[in-house]
Scaffold this motif. Sequence first.
Motif, PDB file in Angstrom:
ATOM      1  N   LEU A 159       0.079   5.931 -14.049  1.00  0.00           N
ATOM      2  CA  LEU A 159       1.494   5.076 -14.107  1.00  0.00           C
ATOM      3  C   LEU A 159       1.114   3.711 -13.732  1.00  0.00           C
ATOM      4  O   LEU A 159       1.790   2.941 -13.554  1.00  0.00           O
ATOM      5  N   GLY A 160      -0.288   3.436 -13.574  1.00  0.00           N
ATOM      6  CA  GLY A 160      -0.486   2.003 -13.616  1.00  0.00           C
ATOM      7  C   GLY A 160      -0.897   1.614 -12.311  1.00  0.00           C
ATOM      8  O   GLY A 160      -1.263   0.132 -12.106  1.00  0.00           O
TER       9      GLY A 160
ATOM     10  N   LEU B 210       0.893  -1.353  -0.061  1.00  0.00           N
ATOM     11  CA  LEU B 210      -0.058  -0.073  -0.041  1.00  0.00           C
ATOM     12  C   LEU B 210       0.871   1.251  -0.055  1.00  0.00           C
ATOM     13  O   LEU B 210       1.748   1.165   0.528  1.00  0.00           O
ATOM     14  N   VAL B 211       0.521   2.204  -0.838  1.00  0.00           N
ATOM     15  CA  VAL B 211       1.292   3.487  -1.038  1.00  0.00           C
ATOM     16  C   VAL B 211       0.115   4.715  -0.443  1.00  0.00           C
ATOM     17  O   VAL B 211      -0.874   4.895  -1.038  1.00  0.00           O
ATOM     18  N   PHE B 212       0.770   5.252   0.717  1.00  0.00           N
ATOM     19  CA  PHE B 212      -0.276   6.361   1.281  1.00  0.00           C
ATOM     20  C   PHE B 212       0.130   7.677   1.259  1.00  0.00           C
ATOM     21  O   PHE B 212       1.069   7.979   1.364  1.00  0.00           O
ATOM     22  N   ASP B 213      -0.687   8.623   0.584  1.00  0.00           N
ATOM     23  CA  ASP B 213      -0.662   9.943   0.623  1.00  0.00           C
ATOM     24  C   ASP B 213      -0.682  10.253   2.257  1.00  0.00           C
ATOM     25  O   ASP B 213      -1.370   9.611   2.973  1.00  0.00           O
TER      26      ASP B 213
ATOM     27  N   GLY C 112       4.586   5.405   2.584  1.00  0.00           N
ATOM     28  CA  GLY C 112       4.198   6.743   2.651  1.00  0.00           C
ATOM     29  C   GLY C 112       4.750   7.548   1.496  1.00  0.00           C
ATOM     30  O   GLY C 112       6.142   7.410   1.145  1.00  0.00           O
ATOM     31  N   LEU C 113       3.930   8.294   0.791  1.00  0.00           N
ATOM     32  CA  LEU C 113       4.451   9.010  -0.476  1.00  0.00           C
ATOM     33  C   LEU C 113       3.815  10.239  -0.495  1.00  0.00           C
ATOM     34  O   LEU C 113       2.587  10.744  -0.583  1.00  0.00           O
ATOM     35  N   SER C 114       4.953  11.447  -0.076  1.00  0.00           N
ATOM     36  CA  SER C 114       4.354  12.699   0.227  1.00  0.00           C
ATOM     37  C   SER C 114       5.085  13.939  -0.374  1.00  0.00           C
ATOM     38  O   SER C 114       6.146  13.694  -0.879  1.00  0.00           O
ATOM     39  N   ASN C 115       4.137  14.820  -0.681  1.00  0.00           N
ATOM     40  CA  ASN C 115       5.019  16.109  -1.284  1.00  0.00           C
ATOM     41  C   ASN C 115       5.709  16.865  -0.412  1.00  0.00           C
ATOM     42  O   ASN C 115       6.415  17.773  -0.767  1.00  0.00           O
ATOM     43  N   ALA C 116       5.506  16.462   0.897  1.00  0.00           N
ATOM     44  CA  ALA C 116       6.631  17.009   1.909  1.00  0.00           C
ATOM     45  C   ALA C 116       7.742  16.586   1.744  1.00  0.00           C
ATOM     46  O   ALA C 116       8.200  15.491   1.346  1.00  0.00           O
ATOM     47  N   SER C 117       9.054  17.610   2.019  1.00  0.00           N
ATOM     48  CA  SER C 117      10.110  17.533   1.972  1.00  0.00           C
ATOM     49  C   SER C 117      10.740  16.245   2.889  1.00  0.00           C
ATOM     50  O   SER C 117       9.968  15.950   3.963  1.00  0.00           O
TER      51      SER C 117
ATOM     52  N   TYR D 269       5.328   9.028  -8.109  1.00  0.00           N
ATOM     53  CA  TYR D 269       4.457   7.714  -8.083  1.00  0.00           C
ATOM     54  C   TYR D 269       5.548   6.847  -8.259  1.00  0.00           C
ATOM     55  O   TYR D 269       5.825   5.677  -7.656  1.00  0.00           O
ATOM     56  N   ARG D 270       6.598   6.951  -9.408  1.00  0.00           N
ATOM     57  CA  ARG D 270       7.827   6.060  -9.867  1.00  0.00           C
ATOM     58  C   ARG D 270       8.521   5.774  -8.701  1.00  0.00           C
ATOM     59  O   ARG D 270       9.191   4.626  -8.523  1.00  0.00           O
TER      60      ARG D 270
END
Length: 225
Positions: A187-188, A9-12, A118-123, A157-158
């Motif tokens: 991206l699938g 699972l990949v979470f915003d 976790g996948l965030s736009n945060a630095s 996402y990659r």
Amino acid sequence: MAALEIDALVFDVLGTLVDEPAGLRAGIRALDPSLDETRVEELLALWQQHVEREQRRVVDGARAYVTSEVIDREAAQLVADAVDGDATALALSARRLPPWPDTVAGLARLAERFPLIGLSNASRTALLGLNAHAGLRWHQALSAEDAGTYKPDPAVYRLAVTVSGLPPERLLMVASHAWDLRGAQRLGLRTAYVARPVGDPPAPEDRFDLYADDLTDLADRLDKS
């Protein structure tokens, strides 16, 4: 519903797992306790609009990449200038965001079955602070900083695809923002929308793999898939 064959699972994070507006409102109120709620909401909108606009400019190539901390400081300065306050203290509120009530227990339950990313736009630095403050627990936390751009750029996402070593269709992107899920779909990745009061609801034409009321509901649905 067809069975979902998911391996991770990949979470915003912002908005999906933590209540970003609540944390920013607290920072704005601390800046000037005399502000009424209408003014607080106006200043919150000023902050959010700046961040959204500048991240979009980066994605579109109209601005060179800068970290979320730089953009947050710019937003904090705009708000502080409007009330003659301290921008430095305000900028830190972007890392002190409360988790939603179901977040910590929901992640713990999901982690029993899946690796969590976790996948965030945060630095990187901001994400460390967010995770620590909200009590978020990951197997891996990834920042858009590693891609030098922001979601919904496919390069972000990659990162999750590369780190997991899995094909995109074996990853489930979980977010409360339909725009984020659309980016993952391109991206699938498979997609799960989790409803939050501050999210971006799906449009009628959106087709996500799962729709859940919260993380408990998501875990229940994955158990049945």
